[in-house]
Design an enzyme around this catalytic site. Structure first.
Site, PDB file in Angstrom:
ATOM      1  N   TYR A  99      -1.105   8.459  -2.564  1.00 53.63           N
ATOM      2  CA  TYR A  99      -1.091   8.271  -4.014  1.00 53.63           C
ATOM      3  C   TYR A  99      -2.326   8.911  -4.666  1.00 53.63           C
ATOM      4  O   TYR A  99      -2.298   9.214  -5.859  1.00 53.63           O
ATOM      5  CB  TYR A  99      -1.135   6.775  -4.349  1.00 53.63           C
ATOM      6  CG  TYR A  99       0.192   6.053  -4.311  1.00 53.63           C
ATOM      7  CD1 TYR A  99       1.306   6.564  -3.653  1.00 53.63           C
ATOM      8  CD2 TYR A  99       0.326   4.815  -4.938  1.00 53.63           C
ATOM      9  CE1 TYR A  99       2.506   5.868  -3.619  1.00 53.63           C
ATOM     10  CE2 TYR A  99       1.526   4.110  -4.918  1.00 53.63           C
ATOM     11  CZ  TYR A  99       2.609   4.643  -4.251  1.00 53.63           C
ATOM     12  OH  TYR A  99       3.801   3.947  -4.230  1.00 53.63           O
ATOM     13  N   GLY A 100      -3.381   9.063  -3.888  1.00 57.72           N
ATOM     14  CA  GLY A 100      -4.695   9.424  -4.441  1.00 57.72           C
ATOM     15  C   GLY A 100      -4.767  10.769  -5.123  1.00 57.72           C
ATOM     16  O   GLY A 100      -5.727  11.048  -5.832  1.00 57.72           O
ATOM     17  N   CYS A 111     -11.225   2.304  -0.562  1.00 57.86           N
ATOM     18  CA  CYS A 111      -9.870   2.703  -0.176  1.00 57.86           C
ATOM     19  C   CYS A 111      -9.551   1.922   1.088  1.00 57.86           C
ATOM     20  O   CYS A 111     -10.376   1.866   2.012  1.00 57.86           O
ATOM     21  CB  CYS A 111      -9.804   4.208   0.091  1.00 57.86           C
ATOM     22  SG  CYS A 111      -8.242   4.736   0.834  1.00 57.86           S
ATOM     23  N   THR A 112      -8.366   1.309   1.116  1.00 56.50           N
ATOM     24  CA  THR A 112      -8.065   0.423   2.248  1.00 56.50           C
ATOM     25  C   THR A 112      -7.806   1.184   3.551  1.00 56.50           C
ATOM     26  O   THR A 112      -7.673   0.563   4.605  1.00 56.50           O
ATOM     27  CB  THR A 112      -6.876  -0.501   1.916  1.00 56.50           C
ATOM     28  OG1 THR A 112      -5.775   0.310   1.451  1.00 56.50           O
ATOM     29  CG2 THR A 112      -7.254  -1.509   0.857  1.00 56.50           C
ATOM     30  N   HIS A 113      -7.745   2.506   3.485  1.00 58.28           N
ATOM     31  CA  HIS A 113      -7.664   3.272   4.734  1.00 58.28           C
ATOM     32  C   HIS A 113      -9.045   3.404   5.400  1.00 58.28           C
ATOM     33  O   HIS A 113      -9.127   3.607   6.605  1.00 58.28           O
ATOM     34  CB  HIS A 113      -7.139   4.696   4.478  1.00 58.28           C
ATOM     35  CG  HIS A 113      -5.655   4.781   4.260  1.00 58.28           C
ATOM     36  ND1 HIS A 113      -5.046   4.332   3.121  1.00 58.28           N
ATOM     37  CD2 HIS A 113      -4.668   5.289   5.040  1.00 58.28           C
ATOM     38  CE1 HIS A 113      -3.743   4.561   3.200  1.00 58.28           C
ATOM     39  NE2 HIS A 113      -3.488   5.143   4.364  1.00 58.28           N
ATOM     40  N   GLU A 173      -3.070   9.095   7.808  1.00 57.31           N
ATOM     41  CA  GLU A 173      -1.603   8.892   7.842  1.00 57.31           C
ATOM     42  C   GLU A 173      -0.960   9.790   8.894  1.00 57.31           C
ATOM     43  O   GLU A 173       0.043   9.430   9.496  1.00 57.31           O
ATOM     44  CB  GLU A 173      -0.982   9.172   6.465  1.00 57.31           C
ATOM     45  CG  GLU A 173      -1.288   8.119   5.412  1.00 57.31           C
ATOM     46  CD  GLU A 173      -0.522   6.809   5.608  1.00 57.31           C
ATOM     47  OE1 GLU A 173       0.664   6.843   5.954  1.00 57.31           O
ATOM     48  OE2 GLU A 173      -1.141   5.735   5.413  1.00 57.31           O
ATOM     49  N   ASP A 193       0.858  -1.190   0.000  1.00 57.23           N
ATOM     50  CA  ASP A 193       0.000   0.000   0.000  1.00 57.23           C
ATOM     51  C   ASP A 193       0.890   1.234   0.000  1.00 57.23           C
ATOM     52  O   ASP A 193       2.072   1.167   0.363  1.00 57.23           O
ATOM     53  CB  ASP A 193      -0.929   0.019   1.223  1.00 57.23           C
ATOM     54  CG  ASP A 193      -1.924   1.187   1.170  1.00 57.23           C
ATOM     55  OD1 ASP A 193      -2.336   1.572   0.059  1.00 57.23           O
ATOM     56  OD2 ASP A 193      -2.275   1.728   2.230  1.00 57.23           O
ATOM     57  N   SER A 194       0.301   2.359  -0.378  1.00 56.13           N
ATOM     58  CA  SER A 194       1.043   3.614  -0.324  1.00 56.13           C
ATOM     59  C   SER A 194       1.406   3.948   1.125  1.00 56.13           C
ATOM     60  O   SER A 194       2.391   4.626   1.373  1.00 56.13           O
ATOM     61  CB  SER A 194       0.178   4.741  -0.885  1.00 56.13           C
ATOM     62  OG  SER A 194      -1.020   4.820  -0.135  1.00 56.13           O
ATOM     63  N   CYS A 247      -4.179  -1.541  -2.205  1.00 52.40           N
ATOM     64  CA  CYS A 247      -4.341  -0.112  -2.429  1.00 52.40           C
ATOM     65  C   CYS A 247      -5.229   0.020  -3.661  1.00 52.40           C
ATOM     66  O   CYS A 247      -4.848  -0.404  -4.755  1.00 52.40           O
ATOM     67  CB  CYS A 247      -2.970   0.520  -2.686  1.00 52.40           C
ATOM     68  SG  CYS A 247      -3.055   2.256  -3.137  1.00 52.40           S
ATOM     69  N   ASN A 248      -6.407   0.579  -3.478  1.00 53.52           N
ATOM     70  CA  ASN A 248      -7.334   0.726  -4.610  1.00 53.52           C
ATOM     71  C   ASN A 248      -6.784   1.683  -5.648  1.00 53.52           C
ATOM     72  O   ASN A 248      -7.022   1.529  -6.843  1.00 53.52           O
ATOM     73  CB  ASN A 248      -8.677   1.244  -4.116  1.00 53.52           C
ATOM     74  CG  ASN A 248      -9.375   0.205  -3.278  1.00 53.52           C
ATOM     75  OD1 ASN A 248     -10.128  -0.597  -3.787  1.00 53.52           O
ATOM     76  ND2 ASN A 248      -9.096   0.191  -1.986  1.00 53.52           N
ATOM     77  N   THR A 249      -6.058   2.695  -5.174  1.00 48.75           N
ATOM     78  CA  THR A 249      -5.546   3.708  -6.090  1.00 48.75           C
ATOM     79  C   THR A 249      -4.547   3.064  -7.049  1.00 48.75           C
ATOM     80  O   THR A 249      -4.609   3.285  -8.264  1.00 48.75           O
ATOM     81  CB  THR A 249      -4.907   4.855  -5.284  1.00 48.75           C
ATOM     82  OG1 THR A 249      -5.850   5.274  -4.304  1.00 48.75           O
ATOM     83  CG2 THR A 249      -4.531   6.008  -6.166  1.00 48.75           C
TER      84      THR A 249
END
Ligand code: DGL
Length: 269
Positions: free
Chosen positions: A39-40, A194-196, A162, A7-8, A70-72
């Protein structure tokens, strides 16, 4: 064989946790590209270059299979990587498909033609890059017909998470739900793309209302990875994870420990 989870930043830890619960003996190597997160808000070319570099690092660490948690990255880079970059004998999988299979009530890998499904009005919450890629709508169109998708680009939520600022993340998530509801007052289902966002699941659910079914990725991806490894891979190992970051390991370890509420120690990638 080790399985890489990329992931980012820290969001992919939600996927890693679910995968570890489902596959306790697999050796996972997690890589957070913290130096370049989020990254988004980046261009597709930038996301592609960064994702290839990170995935190469995981191949070099001994992973034959890497999950883009990471979906992005899945939205902006995966198809291009699969069209020519991925070396022989290596696999890279994204996180969109398990989510869409759950939404459209399909079994793993069911490639039958698109059909009508129960949900007709779906809200998608994702990063600006994921929304502008339209990758979600494309994958959905392969599987379902007649589904109206309203996408909300949730700028700022990943940065706040983050930074460990959950008060700001919550306020932003609520305002993104309000903005979505102005465009689609009564969604039947919502996708946290989004995995966040699983960390904000309660906030999204409360703001959307109890009658909206909220789909969140972690468990769905954990299940489909277990399914995949049963068919193709090796599910044995020591079960001891490794955590790598391109950022400051001390700072990232502190955030991750706060994030998962248990000690997580990152080392430099
Ligand atoms: N967790 C990433 C995702 O699923 C966050 C993207 C970002 O870095 O903006 O899209």
């Amino acid at each position: 064989m080790a399985v890489g989870i990329f992931d980012s930043g820290l969001g992919g830890l939600t996927v890693l946790e679910a995968a570890q619960r489902r596959l306790p003996d697999v050796d996972f190597i997690y890589l957070a590209d913290s130096e370049h997160a989020p990254y988004g808000v980046r261009t597709a070319d930038d996301i592609y270059d960064l994702t290839c570099k990170a995935v190469q690092r995981l191949f070099d660490a001994g992973c034959d299979l890497v999950i883009l948690a990471c979906n992005t990255a899945s939205a902006a880079a995966l198809r291009r990587m699969q069209e020519g970059w991925i070396p022989e004998g290596k696999r890279v999988l994204g996180v969109f498909v398990p989510l869409i299979e759950a939404l459209t009530e399909r079994d793993w890998g069911d490639n039958s033609p698109p059909r009508e499904v129960d949900v007709k009005h779906v809200a998608l919450f994702a990063t600006p890059a994921t929304v502008s890629s339209r990758a979600f709508q494309r994958e959905l169109a392969f599987r379902a017909i007649g589904v109206d998708v309203e996408a909300q680009a949730c700028g700022g939520v990943v940065d706040a998470i983050e930074d460990g600022d959950f008060i700001l993340a919550e306020a932003m998530a609520r305002s993104h739900v309000d903005a979505l509801k102005r465009k689609m007052p009564k969604p039947q289902a919502a996708i946290l793309g989004c995995t966040h966002y699983p960390l904000m699941l309660d906030v999204f659910q409360e703001a959307l209302g109890a009658d909206v079914k909220v789909f969140s990725q972690a468990n769905l991806v954990g299940e489909s990875l277990a399914d995949y490894l049963t068919r193709h891979g090796d599910k044995t190992g020591s079960g001891e994870p490794a955590y790598l970051t391109t950022g400051d390991p001390k700072q990232v370890s502190n955030r991750a420990t706060q994030f998962l509420r248990r000690q997580i120690t990152f080392t430099a990638a």
